[in-house]
Design an enzyme around this catalytic site. Structure first.
Site, PDB file in Angstrom:
ATOM      1  N   ARG A  78      -0.758  -2.969   2.093  1.00  0.00           N
ATOM      2  CA  ARG A  78      -0.488  -1.781   2.908  1.00  0.00           C
ATOM      3  C   ARG A  78       0.294  -0.797   2.056  1.00  0.00           C
ATOM      4  NH1 ARG A  78       3.723  -1.242   7.998  1.00  0.00           N
ATOM      5  NH2 ARG A  78       5.127  -0.524   6.382  1.00  0.00           N
TER       6      ARG A  78
ATOM      7  N   TYR B  95       8.733   7.080   7.484  1.00  0.00           N
ATOM      8  CA  TYR B  95       8.688   5.705   7.962  1.00  0.00           C
ATOM      9  C   TYR B  95       8.097   4.758   6.897  1.00  0.00           C
ATOM     10  CZ  TYR B  95       6.653   1.546   9.634  1.00  0.00           C
ATOM     11  OH  TYR B  95       6.295   0.244   9.712  1.00  0.00           O
TER      12      TYR B  95
ATOM     13  N   ASP C  84      -0.250   2.279   7.696  1.00  0.00           N
ATOM     14  CA  ASP C  84       0.364   2.259   9.026  1.00  0.00           C
ATOM     15  C   ASP C  84       0.799   3.675   9.397  1.00  0.00           C
ATOM     16  OD1 ASP C  84       1.708   1.711  11.355  1.00  0.00           O
ATOM     17  OD2 ASP C  84       2.998   0.137  10.508  1.00  0.00           O
TER      18      ASP C  84
ATOM     19  N   HIS D 138       2.095   4.388  12.352  1.00  0.00           N
ATOM     20  CA  HIS D 138       3.293   4.140  13.146  1.00  0.00           C
ATOM     21  C   HIS D 138       3.390   5.042  14.368  1.00  0.00           C
ATOM     22  CE1 HIS D 138       7.265   2.116  13.242  1.00  0.00           C
ATOM     23  NE2 HIS D 138       6.462   1.210  12.733  1.00  0.00           N
TER      24      HIS D 138
ATOM     25  N   GLU E 258      -3.533   1.756  10.943  1.00  0.00           N
ATOM     26  CA  GLU E 258      -2.782   1.045  11.990  1.00  0.00           C
ATOM     27  C   GLU E 258      -2.018   1.996  12.906  1.00  0.00           C
ATOM     28  OE1 GLU E 258      -0.114  -1.843  10.324  1.00  0.00           O
ATOM     29  OE2 GLU E 258       1.231  -1.732  12.049  1.00  0.00           O
TER      30      GLU E 258
ATOM     31  N   GLU F 145       1.136  -4.145  17.674  1.00  0.00           N
ATOM     32  CA  GLU F 145       2.368  -4.871  17.351  1.00  0.00           C
ATOM     33  C   GLU F 145       3.408  -4.752  18.471  1.00  0.00           C
ATOM     34  OE1 GLU F 145       3.273  -2.847  13.622  1.00  0.00           O
ATOM     35  OE2 GLU F 145       5.042  -1.962  14.539  1.00  0.00           O
TER      36      GLU F 145
ATOM     37  N   ARG G 108      -3.207  -6.572  16.888  1.00  0.00           N
ATOM     38  CA  ARG G 108      -2.030  -6.986  16.114  1.00  0.00           C
ATOM     39  C   ARG G 108      -0.925  -7.632  16.953  1.00  0.00           C
ATOM     40  NH1 ARG G 108      -0.283  -5.903  11.686  1.00  0.00           N
ATOM     41  NH2 ARG G 108       1.646  -4.791  12.160  1.00  0.00           N
TER      42      ARG G 108
ATOM     43  N   GLU H 167      -0.144 -10.119   8.495  1.00  0.00           N
ATOM     44  CA  GLU H 167       0.870  -9.355   7.755  1.00  0.00           C
ATOM     45  C   GLU H 167       1.898 -10.308   7.145  1.00  0.00           C
ATOM     46  OE1 GLU H 167       2.918  -6.579  10.254  1.00  0.00           O
ATOM     47  OE2 GLU H 167       3.938  -5.595   8.582  1.00  0.00           O
TER      48      GLU H 167
ATOM     49  N   TRP I 244       7.867   7.010  18.574  1.00  0.00           N
ATOM     50  CA  TRP I 244       8.376   6.222  17.442  1.00  0.00           C
ATOM     51  C   TRP I 244       7.504   6.381  16.241  1.00  0.00           C
ATOM     52  CZ3 TRP I 244       9.204   2.733  13.732  1.00  0.00           C
ATOM     53  CH2 TRP I 244      10.521   2.260  13.607  1.00  0.00           C
TER      54      TRP I 244
HETATM   55  O1  KDG Z   1      10.524  -3.899  14.647  1.00  0.00           O
HETATM   56  C1  KDG Z   1       9.659  -2.927  14.177  1.00  0.00           C
HETATM   57  C2  KDG Z   1       9.024  -3.352  12.873  1.00  0.00           C
HETATM   58  O2  KDG Z   1       8.496  -4.640  12.980  1.00  0.00           O
HETATM   59  C3  KDG Z   1       7.981  -2.380  12.502  1.00  0.00           C
HETATM   60  O3  KDG Z   1       8.612  -1.221  12.076  1.00  0.00           O
HETATM   61  C4  KDG Z   1       7.125  -2.901  11.398  1.00  0.00           C
HETATM   62  O4  KDG Z   1       5.374  -1.314  11.862  1.00  0.00           O
HETATM   63  C5  KDG Z   1       5.727  -2.366  11.370  1.00  0.00           C
HETATM   64  C6  KDG Z   1       4.730  -3.198  10.725  1.00  0.00           C
HETATM   65  O5  KDG Z   1       3.557  -2.836  10.775  1.00  0.00           O
HETATM   66  O6  KDG Z   1       5.111  -4.223  10.175  1.00  0.00           O
HETATM   67 MG    MG Z   2       3.203  -1.325  12.143  1.00  0.00          MG
END
Ligand code: KDG
Ligand code: MG
Length: 402
Positions: free
Chosen positions: A147, A159, A210, A212, A236, A262, A283, A339, A402
């Site tokens: 990643r 991020y 990612d 995010h 992601e 996630e 995920r 992951e 977020w």
């Molecule tokens: O607790 C939040 C994290 O696990 C996150 O920021 C990690 O986005 C994340 C990832 O894909 O591992």
């Molecule tokens: Mg993530």
């Protein structure tokens, strides 16, 4: 085989972890991860104050019945706190069953569907040069899937980017870090990262990214389209996923595969995404989605719809979760990828484990149960420290998702 004791351990060997330990009348113990990053003590209280008293005297072998009892019996269903607590109980009961029968948990889940589990690494850098070097470094460690996250010019603290020479850790001690975000700068910049990665490192690596939850559906569609020439393994969390039908807009515009989940805590969070073929990878994790038992149901639904698994495995999931995820990954037929962010040396010492990494792949090991333990004396030397995930604002100061 009655449960006679349940204890919740909270420790911070570099970051906070909440671990449930259940003990049976035969002296067998099982562990479950209940860590909810930034809200850890709420799950510790839920377990200590409301769940453990209900478990004393129950038959530890009745895993599904206990799951249903805690889920339906609470009246207040779902949510990250409830589902992390139920997940921890579920993991601990599978651990106990494996130890009692003297087999690793994956054998109880139907046995291995593959010999090893493909994992992806995190590579990040503040500049394009740093990020390309970080991806090349991880490839040299044997990873076949990586990643890539890069600092965005004009955005401090993008991020996923480590600060200084520290490994990346999103949670901040005491109070959340406030960061700023510009979608325009991000969308203009990201394709140049993957263009360089493909040009310098070739086509063989699986590359992941990612987002995010930072974009709107049409922005995510534009990003997916602009990344198509670089053949990503997945994009992601392109948008916040509360609105599942929004993914249809992304799907209409791009063939870049989409991974999400996630932050999901039940099958209901992804039912539409899976049944309408709006995603490619789910995920959800053993910790936040109700344990091995519930995650298997999500995987079974996903298998019907050509969706593969790609479990969250950041370092805020403890080695107990990592072990449980690897047993699940090895057994489930529609596994995609796992992951892998290595834990700190202190964390590995607090949670000795049988799982191992070798040249881009992992295996849970052959120890009975989950194959992970908790060194309680060592854990006591790392007391809890309040920490929060960052808060993200747009350039005009309004709060961003977020
Ligand atoms: O607790 C939040 C994290 O696990 C996150 O920021 C990690 O986005 C994340 C990832 O894909 O591992
Ligand atoms: Mg993530």
């Amino acid at each position: 085989m009655r449960i006679v004791d349940g204890q919740v351990n909270v420790c911070c060997p570099g970051r906070n972890f909440v671990t449930l330990k259940l003990v049976t009348e035969d002296g067998v113990h099982g562990l479950g991860d209940a860590t909810l990053n930034g809200r850890e003590l709420s799950v510790a209280s839920y377990l200590n104050d409301h769940v453990v008293p209900l478990l004393i005297g129950r038959d530890a072998r009745r895993i599904e019945d206990t799951w249903q009892y805690l889920y339906k019996g609470a009246y207040w269903r779902r949510g990250p706190v409830t589902m992390a607590a139920i997940g921890a109980v579920d993991m601990a009961l599978w651990d106990i069953l494996g130890k009692t029968l003297d087999v690793p948990v994956y054998r109880l889940l139907g046995g291995a569907s593959r010999d090893r589990v493909m994992v992806y690494a995190h590579a990040n850098g503040r500049t394009l040069d740093d990020t390309v070097a970080a991806v090349a470094h991880h490839a040299s460690l044997g990873y076949v899937a990586i990643r890539a996250q890069c600092g965005i010019p004009g955005i401090p603290h993008a991020y996923g980017i480590a600060r200084g020479d520290q490994p990346y850790e999103p949670a901040e001690k005491n109070a959340p870090l406030e960061t700023v975000w510009s979608t325009e700068r991000y969308l203009d910049f990201v394709p140049s990262l993957f263009e360089r990665l493909r040009r310098e490192l070739g086509q063989d690596l699986h590359l992941l990214h990612d987002v995010h939850h930072r974009l709107t559906p049409i922005e995510a569609a534009r990003l997916g389209k602009s990344l198509e020439p670089y053949g990503l393994f997945w994009m992601e969390d392109p948008v916040p996923a509360e609105l599942q039908e929004a993914f249809r807009i992304i799907r209409h515009h791009t063939t870049t595969p989409v991974a999400v989940g996630e932050v999901f805590n039940s099958i209901f969070d992804c039912q539409q995404l899976i049944q309408e073929h709006l995603i490619d990878y789910i995920r959800a994790t053993v910790t936040h989605a109700g344990g091995i038992s519930h995650l298997r149901k999500i995987a079974a639904l996903a298998e019907l719809h050509h969706v593969r698994t790609g479990c969250h495995g950041a370092t805020d999931l403890s080695p107990v979760a990592m072990a449980a995820a690897l047993h699940f990954d090895l057994s489930v037929h529609n596994f995609g990828i796992q992951e892998h962010m290595p834990h700190s040396a202190d964390t590995d010492r607090v949670f000795p484990h049988a799982y191992a990494f070798d040249a881009g792949y992992m295996h849970p090991g052959e120890a009975p149960g989950l194959g992970v333990d908790l060194d309680e004396a060592l854990a006591a030397s790392f007391p809890y420290e309040r920490a929060y995930l960052p808060v993200n604002r747009k350039l005009d100061g309004t709060l961003h998702s977020w």
